[in-house]
Design a protein around this motif. Structure first.
Motif, PDB file in Angstrom:
ATOM      1  N   GLU A  16      45.906  21.090  21.631  1.00 37.47           N
ATOM      2  CA  GLU A  16      46.016  22.400  22.266  1.00 37.47           C
ATOM      3  C   GLU A  16      44.789  22.669  23.139  1.00 37.47           C
ATOM      4  O   GLU A  16      44.905  23.206  24.240  1.00 37.47           O
ATOM      5  N   GLY A  26      56.510  21.876  21.247  1.00 30.99           N
ATOM      6  CA  GLY A  26      56.736  21.009  20.098  1.00 30.99           C
ATOM      7  C   GLY A  26      57.633  19.811  20.326  1.00 30.99           C
ATOM      8  O   GLY A  26      57.348  18.727  19.849  1.00 30.99           O
ATOM      9  N   SER A  65      54.912  17.917  17.900  1.00 37.62           N
ATOM     10  CA  SER A  65      55.005  18.570  16.595  1.00 37.62           C
ATOM     11  C   SER A  65      54.848  17.585  15.445  1.00 37.62           C
ATOM     12  O   SER A  65      54.692  17.989  14.301  1.00 37.62           O
ATOM     13  N   SER A  66      54.902  16.278  15.748  1.00 41.00           N
ATOM     14  CA  SER A  66      54.778  15.295  14.671  1.00 41.00           C
ATOM     15  C   SER A  66      53.316  14.950  14.383  1.00 41.00           C
ATOM     16  O   SER A  66      53.025  14.233  13.435  1.00 41.00           O
ATOM     17  N   ASN A  94      52.823  17.487  27.257  1.00 36.70           N
ATOM     18  CA  ASN A  94      52.130  18.739  26.985  1.00 36.70           C
ATOM     19  C   ASN A  94      50.954  18.926  27.929  1.00 36.70           C
ATOM     20  O   ASN A  94      50.748  20.011  28.476  1.00 36.70           O
ATOM     21  N   GLN A  99      46.841  18.450  16.346  1.00 33.02           N
ATOM     22  CA  GLN A  99      47.563  19.448  17.148  1.00 33.02           C
ATOM     23  C   GLN A  99      46.584  20.454  17.740  1.00 33.02           C
ATOM     24  O   GLN A  99      46.698  20.844  18.896  1.00 33.02           O
ATOM     25  N   ARG A 159      50.524  26.869  19.465  1.00 28.82           N
ATOM     26  CA  ARG A 159      51.700  27.005  20.321  1.00 28.82           C
ATOM     27  C   ARG A 159      51.780  25.818  21.258  1.00 28.82           C
ATOM     28  O   ARG A 159      51.543  25.938  22.450  1.00 28.82           O
ATOM     29  N   TYR A 196      47.928  18.295  11.678  1.00 33.53           N
ATOM     30  CA  TYR A 196      47.456  19.612  12.086  1.00 33.53           C
ATOM     31  C   TYR A 196      46.184  19.567  12.930  1.00 33.53           C
ATOM     32  O   TYR A 196      46.112  20.180  13.999  1.00 33.53           O
ATOM     33  N   GLU A 201      60.424  25.706  25.440  1.00 34.45           N
ATOM     34  CA  GLU A 201      59.716  25.484  24.180  1.00 34.45           C
ATOM     35  C   GLU A 201      58.960  26.725  23.733  1.00 34.45           C
ATOM     36  O   GLU A 201      58.971  27.064  22.557  1.00 34.45           O
ATOM     37  N   ASP A 202      58.235  27.336  24.642  1.00 30.27           N
ATOM     38  CA  ASP A 202      57.392  28.471  24.252  1.00 30.27           C
ATOM     39  C   ASP A 202      56.969  29.240  25.493  1.00 30.27           C
ATOM     40  O   ASP A 202      56.114  28.788  26.246  1.00 30.27           O
TER      41      ASP A 202
END
Lengths: 282, 389
Positions: free
Chosen positions: A185, A117, A174-175, A124, A181, A114, A178, B238-239
């Protein structure tokens, strides 16, 4: 004896007539990596959600560094329906929203990533710094918090550099691939300056090499940030390699606990994961 | 660190652009013939007002992800607050003739001593109060309404706007709101024109004032969006679950966004009253909210410069460029152009909007701002600021 960072006492979560977590008690000590494992639907994520304030447990108590952060007992309609144990042991009601729990020093990651994105990697991490900044909306709007803003930006950038994510700072989250990401997070969770980090299946969907990298990464952040880590994981390689202790959950109940070696040889754990011998014969 | 410097040059260039725009507004208004260009001037003023309201809606819908349709209601609150506080005392009996005078017998411009200074201070104070009233009401209705999500929130706020409109037309409130009748004779944009000794206008400033007020408010919205709180709003968009796990208090931040958005919608309502020369509850219909929503969508949800550009395009199209479609045209040969008649403009307009929505789903700007476009294309210098005041 090391200090208890997280202590769950008889935590029961009942949804209607279904008991998802039944009388779960566990401790996580300072600097430990503790894993919570169990088959699908065992109630692991529900247990996490009780700790982080997403759910209010039906009965039980959760404390962080000795401070009770969640406590509840069956009330109202639930009183008659309640199927779990230890009814009447808890009398207080303490509840916090997820953001308050994060404020108290528990950060988490999610089973399905989550991230924010559409925002950049840098933003972030920067957003996670918002909570601890000394400012209000007026001082922030009119740039009276320049010092604080600068500190937030520098800290976020430093954190990205430490996590080898600095070169992606301006990319949209989001780019990222995985594995990165996942790493972002965790970096974002670290930015909230937690004492305890909850990882919900950090290796889900990763290939063996990525899993190995993640294993090293988790060990590394534990020593660097003096963290205590509590995680849910399905990858047994990872769990057995880095966990100090393991708790095993099945149908909401704790069926085993101990060191990786103990748990691996526990008959009930093997049954829970592979099925009981009777079933195999049919 | 690099980022900060980049944004600083961006801010500087944006400021220069706005200054140029304001200067152009003064020059245009004073050089063009006011009788021949009435429609152009009207479009510019309405653009300024709609751009502000669209930006305030964008703050909520585009940046916080709360789909609210109460904008016209908050504009109404702002417009009435502004009008009630600024009608000169001497004019009140004429305006409130049905109710034998107003219940409120003071006027802010006069309280500030009258004259030019009193006018400026009074209007500013009234506009700020217009925003404050809208924000206070937003805070109140936000308590129950902000627990709702997406469509439900939209319906609840839409209902609120309708209720507010009905309340303001209520006869019992007549001495304050003048019932269903219009409030007028308060200071408008034209009141800021500088007049010579003989009463003739020497310097026209009405468009300049509209642009200036709108630009200041939009600049504040931009500053907010680019601040730590703006980032928190975007995180919520976003979330929500992740935002909450990052320590962002959902209730507090949603309420903040809702109140600030309503504050500027209230100020926008005050400006709309200044633009329209009269404030009447029946003009603030749901259709007005949809117009603003349309501007936000056409400009790009999550783009302030997009909202400004779209405000101009929308207002210009609906008021000016498509006007000719409403008139029957007979060519010299005696051929009568088919379809052209009163109301055809709106048909074409709807088709244009459908095309925009079908083929440019992300609007003119998407979620980018003007400087972003230049940055990508040229990679050297950020250029361009906010489109329209």
């Amino acid at each position: 004896m090391a200090e208890n960072v997280l202590r769950m006492e008889d935590v029961t979560m009942q949804f209607g007539g279904v008991v998802a977590v039944d009388g779960l008690s566990l401790e996580v000590d300072q600097g430990e990596i503790v894993a919570l494992i169990g088959p699908n639907g065992a109630g692991k994520t529900t247990a996490f959600n009780c700790v982080t304030g997403v759910y209010e447990p039906t009965n039980g108590r959760v404390s962080l560094l000795g401070e009770t952060i969640v406590e509840n007992h069956p009330q109202g309609k639930m009183k008659a329906q309640y199927k779990g144990g230890e009814a009447g042991k808890f009398t207080q009601v303490v509840s916090h929203t997820p953001d308050q729990i994060t404020q108290k020093g528990i950060a988490r990651t999610f089973q399905n990533i989550r991230l924010f994105g559409a925002l950049t990697v840098f933003d972030n991490v920067l957003i996670a710094k918002h909570m601890r900044a000394k400012q209000n909306f007026l001082s922030a709007t009119f740039r009276l918090n320049a010092k604080e803003e600068k500190r937030m930006r520098e800290e976020a950038m430093a954190l990205l550099a430490e996590q080898d994510l600095a070169q992606y700072a301006d990319e949209v989250a989001s780019s990222l691939p995985y594995g990165l990401q996942r790493r972002l997070e965790i970096a974002r969770a670290l930015a909230t300056e937690p004492k305890l980090l909850l990882l919900d299946e950090p290796a889900a969907g990763m290939n063996p090499q990525e899993t190995q990298e993640l294993t090293d990464f988790i060990k590394q952040i534990r020593t660097e940030y003096g963290l205590t880590i509590f995680m849910i994981e399905h990858h047994m390689d990872l769990v057995m390699q880095i966990s100090d202790r393991i708790y095993v959950l099945d149908f909401g109940k704790l069926i085993a606990k101990g060191t990786p070696a103990e748990v691996q040889n526990d008959q009930r754990v093997i049954e829970a994961y592979l099925g009981v011998a009777d079933d195999a014969e049919n | 660190m690099l980022k900060e410097k980049k944004s600083k040059t961006g801010v500087f260039i944006a400021l220069v652009c706005v200054a140029v725009l304001l200067a152009v507004a003064i020059i245009l208004e004073n050089t063009l013939d006011p009788t021949k260009n009435t429609i152009f001037f009207t479009v510019l003023k309405k653009t300024a007002v709609y751009a502000l309201v669209a930006c305030s809606m964008n703050l909520l819908n585009g940046f916080t992800g709360l789909f609210s349709l109460g904008q016209a209601g908050f504009m109404l609150l702002g417009a009435y607050t502004y009008a009630i506080l600024t009608i000169p005392v001497a004019q009140r009996p004429a305006v409130y003739y049905i109710y034998n005078g107003s219940a409120i017998n003071f006027s802010l411009p006069e309280l500030f001593g009258g004259g030019a200074v009193g006018l400026i201070l009074g209007v500013l104070a009234a506009l700020i109060l217009a925003g404050v009233v809208a924000a206070a009401v937003a805070w109140l209705i936000g308590l129950p309404v902000l627990r709702l999500k997406s469509d439900y929130l939209a319906i609840a706020t839409l209902g609120f706007a309708e209720i507010i409109r009905a309340i303001f037309q209520w006869d019992a409130l007549g001495p304050v709101t003048n019932g269903a009748n219009a409030l007028k004779n308060y200071p408008t944009f034209s009141s800021f024109n500088i007049k010579g000794a003989d009463g003739a206008v020497t310097v026209r400033l009405s468009i300049f004032v509209a642009f200036l007020l709108s630009a200041v408010c939009i600049a504040i919205i931009l500053l907010l969006i680019n601040s730590s709180y703006g980032r928190a709003f975007k995180a919520i968009r976003e979330d929500e679950v992740a935002a909450e796990a990052m320590g962002i208090n959902l209730a507090k931040h949603k309420r903040l966004s809702f109140c600030i958005s309503s504050f500027f919608a209230g100020v926008g309502g005050g400006l709309f009253a200044m633009f329209a020369n009269q404030a009447q509850a029946k003009t603030f219909t749901t259709a007005m909210t949809y117009e603003i929503l349309l501007i936000v969508v056409i400009g790009g949800i999550g783009s302030i410069s997009g909202s400004c550009i779209a405000a101009f395009l929308y207002v210009a199209c609906s008021e000016w460029w498509l006007r000719f479609l409403d008139n029957e045209i007979t060519l010299k040969s005696g051929f009568k152009v088919p379809l052209l008649r009163n109301g055809f403009r709106m048909v074409v307009f709807s088709i244009v909007i459908m095309i925009v929505v079908l083929f440019f789903r992300r609007g003119i700007m998407g979620d980018k701002e003007l400087p972003d476009l230049f940055r990508k294309r040229k990679n050297t210098k950020a250029k361009g600021g906010e489109g329209n005041g």
